[in-house]
Scaffold this motif. Structure first.
Motif, PDB file in Angstrom:
ATOM      1  N   TYR A 235       0.870  -1.341  -0.081  1.00  0.00           N
ATOM      2  CA  TYR A 235      -0.136  -0.058   0.059  1.00  0.00           C
ATOM      3  C   TYR A 235       0.633   1.220  -0.065  1.00  0.00           C
ATOM      4  CZ  TYR A 235      -3.192   3.531   1.465  1.00  0.00           C
ATOM      5  OH  TYR A 235      -4.231   4.634   1.612  1.00  0.00           O
ATOM      6  N   LEU A 236       0.670   2.086  -0.927  1.00  0.00           N
ATOM      7  CA  LEU A 236       1.640   3.133  -1.246  1.00  0.00           C
ATOM      8  C   LEU A 236       1.163   4.442  -0.605  1.00  0.00           C
ATOM      9  CD1 LEU A 236       4.089   4.668  -2.057  1.00  0.00           C
ATOM     10  CD2 LEU A 236       2.923   5.088  -4.462  1.00  0.00           C
ATOM     11  N   HIS A 237       1.559   4.682   0.784  1.00  0.00           N
ATOM     12  CA  HIS A 237       1.138   6.176   1.464  1.00  0.00           C
ATOM     13  C   HIS A 237       1.742   7.288   0.854  1.00  0.00           C
ATOM     14  CE1 HIS A 237       0.083   8.726   4.901  1.00  0.00           C
ATOM     15  NE2 HIS A 237       1.436   8.776   4.977  1.00  0.00           N
ATOM     16  N   HIS A 238       1.268   8.375   0.672  1.00  0.00           N
ATOM     17  CA  HIS A 238       1.690   9.562   0.250  1.00  0.00           C
ATOM     18  C   HIS A 238       1.727  10.439   1.375  1.00  0.00           C
ATOM     19  CE1 HIS A 238       1.737   8.346  -3.990  1.00  0.00           C
ATOM     20  NE2 HIS A 238       0.623   8.509  -4.072  1.00  0.00           N
ATOM     21  N   PRO A 239       3.144  10.968   1.829  1.00  0.00           N
ATOM     22  CA  PRO A 239       2.957  11.923   2.695  1.00  0.00           C
ATOM     23  C   PRO A 239       2.375  13.008   2.377  1.00  0.00           C
ATOM     24  CG  PRO A 239       5.240  11.245   2.097  1.00  0.00           C
ATOM     25  CD  PRO A 239       4.398  10.565   1.214  1.00  0.00           C
ATOM     26  N   CYS A 240       1.742  14.071   3.210  1.00  0.00           N
ATOM     27  CA  CYS A 240       0.866  14.931   2.779  1.00  0.00           C
ATOM     28  C   CYS A 240       1.515  16.138   1.953  1.00  0.00           C
ATOM     29  CB  CYS A 240       0.643  15.940   4.136  1.00  0.00           C
ATOM     30  SG  CYS A 240      -0.151  14.714   5.537  1.00  0.00           S
ATOM     31  N   PRO A 241       2.665  16.607   2.094  1.00  0.00           N
ATOM     32  CA  PRO A 241       3.142  17.490   1.114  1.00  0.00           C
ATOM     33  C   PRO A 241       3.495  17.249  -0.340  1.00  0.00           C
ATOM     34  CG  PRO A 241       4.964  17.086   2.514  1.00  0.00           C
ATOM     35  CD  PRO A 241       3.668  16.255   3.199  1.00  0.00           C
ATOM     36  N   PHE A 242       3.050  15.841  -0.340  1.00  0.00           N
ATOM     37  CA  PHE A 242       3.140  15.332  -1.871  1.00  0.00           C
ATOM     38  C   PHE A 242       1.952  15.940  -2.842  1.00  0.00           C
ATOM     39  CE2 PHE A 242       5.665  11.217  -2.625  1.00  0.00           C
ATOM     40  CZ  PHE A 242       6.688  11.490  -1.838  1.00  0.00           C
ATOM     41  N   TYR A 243       0.891  16.117  -2.081  1.00  0.00           N
ATOM     42  CA  TYR A 243      -0.292  16.723  -2.927  1.00  0.00           C
ATOM     43  C   TYR A 243      -0.259  18.296  -3.277  1.00  0.00           C
ATOM     44  CZ  TYR A 243      -2.436  12.403  -1.550  1.00  0.00           C
ATOM     45  OH  TYR A 243      -2.655  10.744  -1.349  1.00  0.00           O
ATOM     46  N   ARG A 244       1.092  18.710  -2.788  1.00  0.00           N
ATOM     47  CA  ARG A 244       1.149  20.102  -3.067  1.00  0.00           C
ATOM     48  C   ARG A 244       2.194  20.540  -4.125  1.00  0.00           C
ATOM     49  NH1 ARG A 244      -0.102  23.418   1.730  1.00  0.00           N
ATOM     50  NH2 ARG A 244      -0.675  22.213   3.579  1.00  0.00           N
ATOM     51  N   LEU A 245       2.705  19.448  -4.794  1.00  0.00           N
ATOM     52  CA  LEU A 245       3.577  19.507  -5.966  1.00  0.00           C
ATOM     53  C   LEU A 245       3.015  18.571  -7.030  1.00  0.00           C
ATOM     54  CD1 LEU A 245       6.272  21.095  -6.926  1.00  0.00           C
ATOM     55  CD2 LEU A 245       7.488  19.237  -5.924  1.00  0.00           C
ATOM     56  N   GLU A 246       2.934  19.227  -8.131  1.00  0.00           N
ATOM     57  CA  GLU A 246       2.186  18.299  -9.079  1.00  0.00           C
ATOM     58  C   GLU A 246       3.143  17.141  -9.726  1.00  0.00           C
ATOM     59  OE1 GLU A 246       0.170  19.386 -13.391  1.00  0.00           O
ATOM     60  OE2 GLU A 246       0.262  21.071 -11.896  1.00  0.00           O
ATOM     61  N   GLY A 247       2.608  16.013  -9.943  1.00  0.00           N
ATOM     62  CA  GLY A 247       3.366  15.123 -10.431  1.00  0.00           C
ATOM     63  C   GLY A 247       4.309  14.147  -9.377  1.00  0.00           C
ATOM     64  N   ILE A 248       4.304  14.469  -8.250  1.00  0.00           N
ATOM     65  CA  ILE A 248       5.202  13.661  -7.363  1.00  0.00           C
ATOM     66  C   ILE A 248       4.409  12.288  -6.900  1.00  0.00           C
ATOM     67  CG2 ILE A 248       6.073  13.685  -4.844  1.00  0.00           C
ATOM     68  CD1 ILE A 248       7.732  15.076  -6.893  1.00  0.00           C
ATOM     69  N   THR A 249       3.005  12.430  -6.559  1.00  0.00           N
ATOM     70  CA  THR A 249       2.349  11.142  -6.486  1.00  0.00           C
ATOM     71  C   THR A 249       2.565  10.184  -7.689  1.00  0.00           C
ATOM     72  OG1 THR A 249       0.238  12.126  -7.274  1.00  0.00           O
ATOM     73  CG2 THR A 249       0.732  12.295  -4.708  1.00  0.00           C
ATOM     74  N   GLU A 250       2.472  10.611  -8.804  1.00  0.00           N
ATOM     75  CA  GLU A 250       2.531   9.840 -10.071  1.00  0.00           C
ATOM     76  C   GLU A 250       4.133   9.395 -10.105  1.00  0.00           C
ATOM     77  OE1 GLU A 250       1.389  12.730  -9.834  1.00  0.00           O
ATOM     78  OE2 GLU A 250      -0.936  12.686 -10.625  1.00  0.00           O
ATOM     79  N   LYS A 251       5.029  10.097  -9.711  1.00  0.00           N
ATOM     80  CA  LYS A 251       6.066   9.733  -9.979  1.00  0.00           C
ATOM     81  C   LYS A 251       6.711   8.464  -8.918  1.00  0.00           C
ATOM     82  CE  LYS A 251      10.665   9.775 -10.715  1.00  0.00           C
ATOM     83  NZ  LYS A 251      11.663   9.970 -11.866  1.00  0.00           N
ATOM     84  N   ALA A 252       5.986   8.786  -7.515  1.00  0.00           N
ATOM     85  CA  ALA A 252       6.233   7.444  -6.411  1.00  0.00           C
ATOM     86  C   ALA A 252       5.651   6.339  -6.976  1.00  0.00           C
ATOM     87  CB  ALA A 252       5.978   7.906  -5.258  1.00  0.00           C
ATOM     88  N   GLU A 253       4.597   6.317  -7.694  1.00  0.00           N
ATOM     89  CA  GLU A 253       3.795   5.178  -8.014  1.00  0.00           C
ATOM     90  C   GLU A 253       4.435   4.640  -9.308  1.00  0.00           C
ATOM     91  OE1 GLU A 253      -0.363   7.495  -6.622  1.00  0.00           O
ATOM     92  OE2 GLU A 253      -0.400   6.306  -8.784  1.00  0.00           O
ATOM     93  N   GLY A 254       5.095   5.630 -10.017  1.00  0.00           N
ATOM     94  CA  GLY A 254       5.593   4.996 -11.134  1.00  0.00           C
ATOM     95  C   GLY A 254       6.854   4.274 -10.878  1.00  0.00           C
ATOM     96  N   MET A 255       7.412   4.712  -9.946  1.00  0.00           N
ATOM     97  CA  MET A 255       8.843   3.968  -9.227  1.00  0.00           C
ATOM     98  C   MET A 255       8.715   2.473  -8.923  1.00  0.00           C
ATOM     99  SD  MET A 255      11.191   6.956  -7.910  1.00  0.00           S
ATOM    100  CE  MET A 255      12.770   6.396  -8.424  1.00  0.00           C
ATOM    101  N   LEU A 256       7.421   2.379  -8.284  1.00  0.00           N
ATOM    102  CA  LEU A 256       6.953   1.167  -7.570  1.00  0.00           C
ATOM    103  C   LEU A 256       6.384   0.213  -8.305  1.00  0.00           C
ATOM    104  CD1 LEU A 256       5.747   2.091  -4.063  1.00  0.00           C
ATOM    105  CD2 LEU A 256       7.821   0.637  -4.474  1.00  0.00           C
ATOM    106  N   GLN A 257       5.654   0.828  -9.392  1.00  0.00           N
ATOM    107  CA  GLN A 257       4.434   0.010 -10.089  1.00  0.00           C
ATOM    108  C   GLN A 257       5.145  -1.285 -10.786  1.00  0.00           C
ATOM    109  OE1 GLN A 257       1.438   1.922 -10.822  1.00  0.00           O
ATOM    110  NE2 GLN A 257       0.871  -0.090 -10.793  1.00  0.00           N
ATOM    111  N   ASN A 258       6.240  -1.076 -11.422  1.00  0.00           N
ATOM    112  CA  ASN A 258       6.682  -2.284 -12.164  1.00  0.00           C
ATOM    113  C   ASN A 258       7.452  -3.203 -11.323  1.00  0.00           C
ATOM    114  OD1 ASN A 258       5.323  -1.711 -14.444  1.00  0.00           O
ATOM    115  ND2 ASN A 258       6.991  -0.313 -15.155  1.00  0.00           N
ATOM    116  N   ALA A 259       7.783  -2.666  -9.977  1.00  0.00           N
ATOM    117  CA  ALA A 259       8.812  -3.628  -9.130  1.00  0.00           C
ATOM    118  C   ALA A 259       8.058  -4.597  -8.127  1.00  0.00           C
ATOM    119  CB  ALA A 259       9.766  -2.478  -8.221  1.00  0.00           C
ATOM    120  N   VAL A 260       6.689  -4.194  -7.976  1.00  0.00           N
ATOM    121  CA  VAL A 260       6.317  -5.070  -6.694  1.00  0.00           C
ATOM    122  C   VAL A 260       4.885  -5.750  -7.408  1.00  0.00           C
ATOM    123  CG1 VAL A 260       6.404  -3.233  -5.038  1.00  0.00           C
ATOM    124  CG2 VAL A 260       4.458  -3.120  -6.510  1.00  0.00           C
TER     125      VAL A 260
END
Ligand code: SF4
Ligand code: SF4
Ligand code: SF4
Length: 356
Positions: A235-260
């Motif tokens: 389960y990928l939990h995004h720290p609160c300030p991630f929602y204040r910078l466009e593209g960071i939640t997607e970046k974290a998801e992209g880094m994990l997506q193909n690895a898990v």
């Protein structure tokens, strides 16, 4: 008048004034935002809190979850934040909030001076932030080394405190003054590029040092370099300030997506309970925030990008990894790290960095 977002990414460096009144005029007190968090669920509509019991604003973690639910596109999170700023400016903070503010100040000031600070004279530095440096210094070293390979340059360390614990409680004045001192320290060391390991530091620097070359570590690292992917569903939990910078939640998801093997990602802000120094003021309420996340994870291993969140979830017995542990292959923590050990780790990291 609509309360605008004062989210740490505006770059003005000047707290807005007068907009809380605008919020009170426009808010219809419909209550739709109260389902966003245990704080509003317990104390009611934000306009009534601000007008009737403004000191309760210190129990808001600044997660911004409420903003997305407002049908009038208001920002109750911003109005609550400005309420904290106003009370601090008037020196009208008392009780548990005052005590939490004193603790935050003591923590930040201690980490902002010798022997805990260090600035490498390398041009480019990794700034891990207090929580990552204190909890897992091996990850700090491994990340700086990885960044050096990716950027093909020497990457040193900058160890200091950005004063976010005070910022989160609304003390923007102290945070701005500290940023000015940090600017001087960076300049003196000849540092031109800063890569931060904590999005809260990124938030503060984007607001008060907008002219400097500062990026968050996941903005710099490429996808597909997960050294140690966890087994099973995560389960990928995004720290609160991630929602204040466009593209960071997607970046974290992209880094994990193909690895898990299987992943579910958090879809809306949900604080771990650490934000705004809530746990010190109302531990039971902070627990409700934490449980909301662990229940949503539903037994899956939690991955997050904030060491503060990692420690909180580990305290609840929830298996949790920091994404940088997985990317660098560093041994993750299986138990929460105590405050004493964190200070000892920070001291050792600063001492060994100075001797290199
Ligand atoms: S804790 Fe989050 S959701 Fe609740 S009022 Fe504060 S910013 Fe809004
Ligand atoms: S949802 Fe918007 S209008 Fe309704 S109470 Fe919350 S801030 Fe006010
Ligand atoms: S510890 Fe993490 S989830 Fe909690 S407030 Fe900080 S960034 Fe948000």
């Amino acid at each position: 008048m609509t309360v605008k977002k004062h989210d740490g990414f505006g770059g003005s460096g000047t707290p807005m004034s007068g907009t809380t009144d605008g919020f009170l005029e426009e808010c219809s007190s419909c209550g739709q935002c109260t389902s966003a968090c245990p704080f509003l669920d317990r104390y009611g509509n934000p306009d009534r809190i601000i007008a009737g019991q403004p000191e309760l604003a210190f129990l808001c973690t600044n997660c911004t979850g409420c903003d997305a639910l407002c049908p009038l596109s208001l920002s109750p999170s911003e109005a609550l934040f400005q309420t904290k700023e106003r009370l601090i400016a008037k020196d009208s903070v008392s009780g548990k909030a005052a005590s939490a503010l004193r603790s935050a100040r003591s923590f930040a000031e201690r980490g902002h001076k010798a022997p805990f600070i260090h600035y490498s004279k390398t041009g480019t530095v990794f700034w891990p932030g207090c929580s990552l440096a204190g909890t897992n210094p091996e990850t700090v070293r491994a990340t700086a080394s990885l960044l050096g390979k990716v950027l093909e340059t020497e990457v040193g360390l900058a160890l200091d405190c950005c004063f976010d614990p005070l910022y989160q409680m609304g003390d923007t004045r102290s945070t701005r003054e500290t940023s000015n001192r940090i600017r001087e320290r960076l300049k003196k060391a000849g540092i031109e590029r800063i890569i931060v390991g904590c999005m809260n530091c990124r938030k503060v620097f984007r607001e008060y040092l907008p002219d400097l070359d500062i990026q968050y570590v996941l903005e710099v690292l490429p996808d597909g370099i997960m050294d140690q992917p966890p087994a099973g569903k995560v389960y990928l939990h995004h720290p609160c300030p991630f929602y204040r910078l466009e593209g960071i939640t997607e970046k974290a998801e992209g880094m994990l997506q193909n690895a898990v093997e299987e992943m579910e990602a958090q879809r809306a802000p949900a604080c771990c309970g650490l934000g705004g120094n809530l746990a010190q003021q109302a531990p039971g309420l902070a627990d409700q925030f934490t449980e909301r996340v662990t229940m949503e994870a539903c037994g899956s291993t939690i991955i997050t990008s904030c060491m503060g969140c990692v420690n909180i979830f580990l305290k609840k017995g929830q298996e949790t990894y920091h994404i940088l542990d997985l990317i660098t292959g560093t041994k993750p923590k299986s138990k929460p790290v105590s405050s004493v050990i964190k200070w000892a780790n920070r001291l050792k990291l600063a001492q060994t960095s100075r001797s290199r």
